[in-house]
Write a protein that holds these residues in place. Structure first.
Motif, PDB file in Angstrom:
ATOM      1  N   ARG A   1       0.847  -1.193   0.000  1.00  0.00           N
ATOM      2  CA  ARG A   1       0.000   0.000   0.000  1.00  0.00           C
ATOM      3  C   ARG A   1       0.880   1.240   0.000  1.00  0.00           C
ATOM      4  N   VAL A   2       0.464   2.229  -0.762  1.00  0.00           N
ATOM      5  CA  VAL A   2       1.137   3.521  -0.772  1.00  0.00           C
ATOM      6  C   VAL A   2       0.081   4.613  -0.734  1.00  0.00           C
ATOM      7  N   HIS A   3       0.467   5.767  -0.234  1.00  0.00           N
ATOM      8  CA  HIS A   3      -0.425   6.927  -0.295  1.00  0.00           C
ATOM      9  C   HIS A   3      -0.079   7.680  -1.568  1.00  0.00           C
ATOM     10  N   ASP A   4      -1.064   7.844  -2.441  1.00  0.00           N
ATOM     11  CA  ASP A   4      -0.893   8.515  -3.728  1.00  0.00           C
ATOM     12  C   ASP A   4      -1.364   9.959  -3.586  1.00  0.00           C
ATOM     13  N   LEU A   5      -0.427  10.903  -3.604  1.00  0.00           N
ATOM     14  CA  LEU A   5      -0.784  12.308  -3.434  1.00  0.00           C
ATOM     15  C   LEU A   5      -1.620  12.844  -4.592  1.00  0.00           C
ATOM     16  N   ALA A   6      -1.409  12.322  -5.799  1.00  0.00           N
ATOM     17  CA  ALA A   6      -2.160  12.811  -6.964  1.00  0.00           C
ATOM     18  C   ALA A   6      -3.646  12.514  -6.836  1.00  0.00           C
ATOM     19  N   SER A   7      -3.999  11.326  -6.345  1.00  0.00           N
ATOM     20  CA  SER A   7      -5.415  10.971  -6.205  1.00  0.00           C
ATOM     21  C   SER A   7      -5.926  11.256  -4.803  1.00  0.00           C
ATOM     22  N   GLY A   8      -5.022  11.500  -3.861  1.00  0.00           N
ATOM     23  CA  GLY A   8      -5.431  11.756  -2.483  1.00  0.00           C
ATOM     24  C   GLY A   8      -5.952  10.515  -1.789  1.00  0.00           C
ATOM     25  N   SER A   9      -5.499   9.333  -2.230  1.00  0.00           N
ATOM     26  CA  SER A   9      -6.014   8.099  -1.654  1.00  0.00           C
ATOM     27  C   SER A   9      -4.923   7.047  -1.538  1.00  0.00           C
ATOM     28  N   LEU A  10      -5.286   5.944  -0.912  1.00  0.00           N
ATOM     29  CA  LEU A  10      -4.387   4.808  -0.830  1.00  0.00           C
ATOM     30  C   LEU A  10      -4.461   4.016  -2.125  1.00  0.00           C
ATOM     31  N   ALA A  11      -3.332   3.487  -2.552  1.00  0.00           N
ATOM     32  CA  ALA A  11      -3.291   2.573  -3.695  1.00  0.00           C
ATOM     33  C   ALA A  11      -2.849   1.218  -3.145  1.00  0.00           C
ATOM     34  N   LEU A  12      -3.536   0.176  -3.550  1.00  0.00           N
ATOM     35  CA  LEU A  12      -3.269  -1.186  -3.097  1.00  0.00           C
ATOM     36  C   LEU A  12      -2.786  -1.997  -4.286  1.00  0.00           C
ATOM     37  N   PHE A  13      -1.740  -2.806  -4.072  1.00  0.00           N
ATOM     38  CA  PHE A  13      -1.190  -3.605  -5.161  1.00  0.00           C
ATOM     39  C   PHE A  13      -1.629  -5.054  -5.063  1.00  0.00           C
ATOM     40  N   THR A  14      -2.109  -5.592  -6.192  1.00  0.00           N
ATOM     41  CA  THR A  14      -2.330  -7.032  -6.341  1.00  0.00           C
ATOM     42  C   THR A  14      -1.698  -7.451  -7.657  1.00  0.00           C
ATOM     43  N   GLN A  15      -1.142  -8.655  -7.690  1.00  0.00           N
ATOM     44  CA  GLN A  15      -0.518  -9.159  -8.922  1.00  0.00           C
ATOM     45  C   GLN A  15      -1.517  -9.171 -10.070  1.00  0.00           C
ATOM     46  N   ALA A  16      -2.759  -9.534  -9.788  1.00  0.00           N
ATOM     47  CA  ALA A  16      -3.757  -9.669 -10.847  1.00  0.00           C
ATOM     48  C   ALA A  16      -4.163  -8.324 -11.452  1.00  0.00           C
ATOM     49  N   LEU A  17      -4.255  -7.272 -10.632  1.00  0.00           N
ATOM     50  CA  LEU A  17      -4.804  -6.004 -11.097  1.00  0.00           C
ATOM     51  C   LEU A  17      -3.816  -4.839 -11.106  1.00  0.00           C
ATOM     52  N   GLY A  18      -2.652  -5.016 -10.497  1.00  0.00           N
ATOM     53  CA  GLY A  18      -1.706  -3.909 -10.399  1.00  0.00           C
ATOM     54  C   GLY A  18      -2.111  -2.957  -9.289  1.00  0.00           C
ATOM     55  N   TRP A  19      -1.792  -1.676  -9.434  1.00  0.00           N
ATOM     56  CA  TRP A  19      -2.133  -0.661  -8.437  1.00  0.00           C
ATOM     57  C   TRP A  19      -3.564  -0.215  -8.637  1.00  0.00           C
ATOM     58  N   ARG A  20      -4.372  -0.290  -7.580  1.00  0.00           N
ATOM     59  CA  ARG A  20      -5.787   0.086  -7.657  1.00  0.00           C
ATOM     60  C   ARG A  20      -6.154   0.993  -6.496  1.00  0.00           C
ATOM     61  N   ARG A  21      -7.057   1.910  -6.781  1.00  0.00           N
ATOM     62  CA  ARG A  21      -7.613   2.785  -5.760  1.00  0.00           C
ATOM     63  C   ARG A  21      -9.093   2.478  -5.627  1.00  0.00           C
ATOM     64  N   ILE A  22      -9.629   2.663  -4.443  1.00  0.00           N
ATOM     65  CA  ILE A  22     -11.049   2.382  -4.212  1.00  0.00           C
ATOM     66  C   ILE A  22     -11.843   3.628  -4.575  1.00  0.00           C
ATOM     67  N   ALA A  23     -12.787   3.479  -5.474  1.00  0.00           N
ATOM     68  CA  ALA A  23     -13.645   4.602  -5.853  1.00  0.00           C
ATOM     69  C   ALA A  23     -14.798   4.708  -4.855  1.00  0.00           C
ATOM     70  N   ALA A  24     -15.185   5.920  -4.542  1.00  0.00           N
ATOM     71  CA  ALA A  24     -16.301   6.136  -3.627  1.00  0.00           C
ATOM     72  C   ALA A  24     -17.591   5.658  -4.275  1.00  0.00           C
ATOM     73  N   PRO A  25     -18.486   5.061  -3.492  1.00  0.00           N
ATOM     74  CA  PRO A  25     -19.771   4.650  -4.054  1.00  0.00           C
ATOM     75  C   PRO A  25     -20.620   5.872  -4.394  1.00  0.00           C
ATOM     76  N   ALA A  26     -21.519   5.701  -5.321  1.00  0.00           N
ATOM     77  CA  ALA A  26     -22.422   6.790  -5.681  1.00  0.00           C
ATOM     78  C   ALA A  26     -23.331   7.093  -4.498  1.00  0.00           C
ATOM     79  N   LEU A  27     -23.562   8.376  -4.274  1.00  0.00           N
ATOM     80  CA  LEU A  27     -24.471   8.764  -3.201  1.00  0.00           C
ATOM     81  C   LEU A  27     -25.899   8.461  -3.627  1.00  0.00           C
ATOM     82  N   PRO A  28     -26.763   8.122  -2.678  1.00  0.00           N
ATOM     83  CA  PRO A  28     -28.146   7.798  -3.036  1.00  0.00           C
ATOM     84  C   PRO A  28     -28.864   9.007  -3.626  1.00  0.00           C
ATOM     85  N   SER A  29     -29.735   8.719  -4.580  1.00  0.00           N
ATOM     86  CA  SER A  29     -30.541   9.779  -5.193  1.00  0.00           C
ATOM     87  C   SER A  29     -31.813   9.163  -5.737  1.00  0.00           C
TER      88      SER A  29
END
Length: 153
Positions: free
Chosen positions: A97-125
């Motif tokens: 895990r690293v903190h990515d300053l460009a996205s302002g979030s944590l990036a998690l590494f998996t061999q299958a997907l590479g570096w990934r960030r978690i996107a926020a879920p859509a707010l209810p509407s």
């Protein structure tokens, strides 16, 4: 008590150099190890890119995107850290895990997907019945998780 036997030249997890008795220029190996540790302990990167920046500063760190070019060719998905006038490459391990300053979030590494960030879920509407208190609570939770760096912006 038996002495430990190290037969490799570098550590298996973070590719740090080992020192050996009688080794010439030990300071070069120690300094490389310190530079790698400086980048990998509480890792923070400036972003993810495929090509190195034109004018990097010592201490700059990046995630190398797939299809890397320039001096980063062949180091896809690695963490590139600038030490003095050279790049040091650290291949990530599963779960890194690293903190990515460009996205302002944590990036998690998996061999299958590479570096990934978690996107926020859509707010209810929408909907027939709107519960403004529940929506406000969900919005506050998502905002707090975004502030904590769990979700990318």
């Amino acid at each position: 008590m038996p002495l430990p036997t190290i037969t490799g030249a570098r550590t298996p997890r973070h590719d740090l150099p080992y020192l050996f008795a009688g080794q010439a220029q030990k300071e070069a190996f120690v300094n490389e190890g310190f530079a790698r540790l400086d980048a990998l302990v509480q890792p923070v990167v400036l972003g993810e890119r495929a090509a190195p920046p034109a004018d990097p500063s010592p201490g700059d760190c990046y995630l190398i995107a797939d299809g890397a070019s320039g001096s980063w060719t062949g180091h896809d998905r690695a963490i590139a850290s600038r030490a003095e006038n050279q790049w040091l490459y650290s291949p990530p391990r599963e779960g890194a895990r690293v903190h990515d300053l460009a996205s302002g979030s944590l990036a998690l590494f998996t061999q299958a997907l590479g570096w990934r960030r978690i996107a926020a879920p859509a707010l209810p509407s929408g909907g027939v019945t709107q519960d403004s208190e529940a929506r406000a609570a969900l919005a506050a939770i998502v905002a707090a998780l975004r502030t904590a760096g769990v979700f990318s912006a």
